[in-house]
Design an enzyme around this catalytic site. Structure first.
Site, PDB file in Angstrom:
ATOM      1  N   ILE A 103      25.041 -17.141 -20.199  1.00  0.00           N
ATOM      2  CA  ILE A 103      23.734 -17.773 -19.918  1.00  0.00           C
ATOM      3  C   ILE A 103      22.693 -16.671 -19.910  1.00  0.00           C
ATOM      4  CG2 ILE A 103      24.225 -17.759 -17.427  1.00  0.00           C
ATOM      5  CD1 ILE A 103      22.216 -20.098 -17.141  1.00  0.00           C
ATOM      6  N   VAL A 105      18.191 -16.289 -19.884  1.00  0.00           N
ATOM      7  CA  VAL A 105      16.838 -16.840 -19.976  1.00  0.00           C
ATOM      8  C   VAL A 105      15.919 -15.686 -20.371  1.00  0.00           C
ATOM      9  CG1 VAL A 105      14.973 -17.983 -18.704  1.00  0.00           C
ATOM     10  CG2 VAL A 105      17.365 -18.540 -18.172  1.00  0.00           C
ATOM     11  N   GLU A 137      32.354 -15.401 -14.569  1.00  0.00           N
ATOM     12  CA  GLU A 137      32.327 -14.043 -14.056  1.00  0.00           C
ATOM     13  C   GLU A 137      30.898 -13.538 -14.139  1.00  0.00           C
ATOM     14  OE1 GLU A 137      34.523 -14.217 -16.894  1.00  0.00           O
ATOM     15  OE2 GLU A 137      36.125 -14.932 -15.583  1.00  0.00           O
ATOM     16  N   TYR A 149      24.035 -18.936  -8.558  1.00  0.00           N
ATOM     17  CA  TYR A 149      25.333 -19.613  -8.569  1.00  0.00           C
ATOM     18  C   TYR A 149      25.720 -20.073  -7.150  1.00  0.00           C
ATOM     19  CZ  TYR A 149      25.422 -17.204 -13.076  1.00  0.00           C
ATOM     20  OH  TYR A 149      25.093 -16.726 -14.319  1.00  0.00           O
TER      21      TYR A 149
HETATM   22  C1  LIG Z   1      20.097 -15.235 -13.935  1.00  0.00           C
HETATM   23  C2  LIG Z   1      19.221 -16.130 -14.800  1.00  0.00           C
HETATM   24  C3  LIG Z   1      20.074 -16.895 -15.775  1.00  0.00           C
HETATM   25  C4  LIG Z   1      18.490 -17.116 -13.881  1.00  0.00           C
HETATM   26  O1  LIG Z   1      17.652 -17.927 -14.673  1.00  0.00           O
HETATM   27  P1  LIG Z   1      16.169 -18.267 -14.198  1.00  0.00           P
HETATM   28  O2  LIG Z   1      15.664 -19.332 -15.091  1.00  0.00           O
HETATM   29  O3  LIG Z   1      15.380 -17.030 -14.113  1.00  0.00           O
HETATM   30  O4  LIG Z   1      16.455 -18.814 -12.736  1.00  0.00           O
HETATM   31  P2  LIG Z   1      15.736 -20.011 -11.964  1.00  0.00           P
HETATM   32  O5  LIG Z   1      14.262 -19.923 -12.120  1.00  0.00           O
HETATM   33  O6  LIG Z   1      16.390 -21.270 -12.341  1.00  0.00           O
HETATM   34  O7  LIG Z   1      16.077 -19.598 -10.465  1.00  0.00           O
HETATM   35  C5  LIG Z   1      17.228 -20.044  -9.866  1.00  0.00           C
HETATM   36  C6  LIG Z   1      17.619 -19.122  -8.729  1.00  0.00           C
HETATM   37  O8  LIG Z   1      18.109 -17.888  -9.232  1.00  0.00           O
HETATM   38  C7  LIG Z   1      17.843 -16.855  -8.292  1.00  0.00           C
HETATM   39  N1  LIG Z   1      17.010 -15.867  -8.975  1.00  0.00           N
HETATM   40  C8  LIG Z   1      16.801 -15.823 -10.302  1.00  0.00           C
HETATM   41  N2  LIG Z   1      16.022 -14.769 -10.603  1.00  0.00           N
HETATM   42  C9  LIG Z   1      15.745 -14.138  -9.449  1.00  0.00           C
HETATM   43  C10 LIG Z   1      14.988 -12.973  -9.114  1.00  0.00           C
HETATM   44  N3  LIG Z   1      14.353 -12.253 -10.037  1.00  0.00           N
HETATM   45  N4  LIG Z   1      14.905 -12.620  -7.824  1.00  0.00           N
HETATM   46  C11 LIG Z   1      15.545 -13.328  -6.881  1.00  0.00           C
HETATM   47  N5  LIG Z   1      16.264 -14.461  -7.133  1.00  0.00           N
HETATM   48  C12 LIG Z   1      16.372 -14.843  -8.406  1.00  0.00           C
HETATM   49  C13 LIG Z   1      17.145 -17.519  -7.127  1.00  0.00           C
HETATM   50  O9  LIG Z   1      18.142 -17.909  -6.219  1.00  0.00           O
HETATM   51  C14 LIG Z   1      16.531 -18.736  -7.786  1.00  0.00           C
HETATM   52  O10 LIG Z   1      16.307 -19.772  -6.900  1.00  0.00           O
HETATM   53  P3  LIG Z   1      14.846 -19.917  -6.195  1.00  0.00           P
HETATM   54  O11 LIG Z   1      13.852 -19.917  -7.313  1.00  0.00           O
HETATM   55  O12 LIG Z   1      14.965 -21.221  -5.485  1.00  0.00           O
HETATM   56  O13 LIG Z   1      14.695 -18.725  -5.314  1.00  0.00           O
HETATM   57  C15 LIG Z   1      18.141 -15.327 -15.555  1.00  0.00           C
HETATM   58  O14 LIG Z   1      17.394 -14.591 -14.630  1.00  0.00           O
HETATM   59  C16 LIG Z   1      18.711 -14.389 -16.601  1.00  0.00           C
HETATM   60  O15 LIG Z   1      18.843 -14.743 -17.754  1.00  0.00           O
HETATM   61  N6  LIG Z   1      18.997 -13.161 -16.195  1.00  0.00           N
HETATM   62  C17 LIG Z   1      19.468 -12.150 -17.130  1.00  0.00           C
HETATM   63  C18 LIG Z   1      20.800 -12.514 -17.750  1.00  0.00           C
HETATM   64  C19 LIG Z   1      21.826 -12.790 -16.701  1.00  0.00           C
HETATM   65  O16 LIG Z   1      21.870 -12.147 -15.658  1.00  0.00           O
HETATM   66  N7  LIG Z   1      22.656 -13.790 -16.996  1.00  0.00           N
HETATM   67  C20 LIG Z   1      23.699 -14.189 -16.100  1.00  0.00           C
HETATM   68  C21 LIG Z   1      24.939 -13.455 -16.424  1.00  0.00           C
HETATM   69  S1  LIG Z   1      26.258 -14.006 -15.371  1.00  0.00           S
END
Ligand SMILES: CC(C)(COP(=O)(O)OP(=O)(O)OC[C@H]1O[C@@H](n2cnc3c(N)ncnc32)[C@H](O)[C@@H]1OP(=O)(O)O)[C@@H](O)C(=O)NCCC(=O)NCCS
Length: 196
Positions: A103, A105, A137, A149
């Site tokens: 995943i 974003v 993982e 998660y």
């Molecule tokens: C992890 C990832 C998939 C989350 O997607 P996202 O669209 O940014 O997340 P959301 O806006 O849906 O946020 C969901 C929750 O994630 C957590 N979160 C995500 N980014 C965060 C940040 N920068 N700081 C703190 N919490 C964060 C929070 O719990 C958040 O919930 P909240 O908004 O109620 O606090 C995205 O940040 C990403 O692509 N990261 C890089 C790649 C990666 O790490 N992939 C996962 C590999 S296992």
């Protein structure tokens, strides 16, 4: 036996044909959500570079996963006006367990609820298919993803030392048990490769 075989066929068909492209509104913005195709791979690699500065999954990894049409589902979230890839998610499905394989974003679209929405979609789909556990993982130091998660009910499992060999980084297993899932799942037909 016949029933199990029919279930198994139905499951494969549902994964292969059961996802229709549709618009989806997240946090006030409307995107197109559809299955990833090979034509999306260059954009997925660009997205990975934007996120990680690297491509943890190379072209061949995506190609190989996209060929598993009956046992894996890869989705892309696209900005309709520009065609820009905002996010992607992938999962592989076994009889009683699905596994989030990837995943990401795009940084420009993070913290807008997209990651949560895509994860919820895979959880809902898994539940509908009678799957009991969704696993993944994640890097031990990726606390933001872990926080997402955990908020979806995932709990920590074992730590895998040096799981990401290239970066020499540890991973932690996480899993959520789906409530209300039925035990109608067909026979196991899929080996997942765990790489999130
Ligand atoms: C992890 C990832 C998939 C989350 O997607 P996202 O669209 O940014 O997340 P959301 O806006 O849906 O946020 C969901 C929750 O994630 C957590 N979160 C995500 N980014 C965060 C940040 N920068 N700081 C703190 N919490 C964060 C929070 O719990 C958040 O919930 P909240 O908004 O109620 O606090 C995205 O940040 C990403 O692509 N990261 C890089 C790649 C990666 O790490 N992939 C996962 C590999 S296992």
């Amino acid at each position: 036996m016949f029933r199990r075989f029919k279930d198994w066929l139905a499951r494969r068909q549902a994964i292969r044909d059961g996802f229709l492209p549709h618009p989806i509104t997240i946090n006030g913005a409307t995107y197109s959500l559809r299955r990833m195709t090979e034509a999306d791979i260059p954009a997925a690699l660009d997205l990975e570079r934007a996120v990680y500065g690297d491509t943890p999954w190379e072209k061949m990894a995506f190609m190989s996963e996209l060929q598993k049409k009956s046992t894996a589902l890869y989705l892309v979230l696209v900005v309709p006006e520009s065609g820009q890839l905002a996010a992607f998610i992938g999962a592989s499905f076994r009889r009683l367990e699905s596994h989030i394989t990837n995943i990401a974003v795009h940084p420009q679209f993070q913290r807008q609820g997209i990651g949560r929405t895509l994860m919820e979609l895979m959880l809902d789909r898994s539940k509908t298919m009678g799957i009991q556990v969704v696993s993944l993982e994640v890097r031990l130091d990726n606390v933001h993803a872990q926080s997402l998660y955990r908020s979806l009910g995932f709990v920590d499992g074992r730590v895998r030392r040096n799981y990401y060999t290239r970066e020499r980084a540890d991973a932690i297993d996480m899993a959520v048990k789906l409530s209300g899932s039925t035990d109608k799942a067909p026979i196991n037909d899929c080996d997942h490769n765990a790489t999130v």
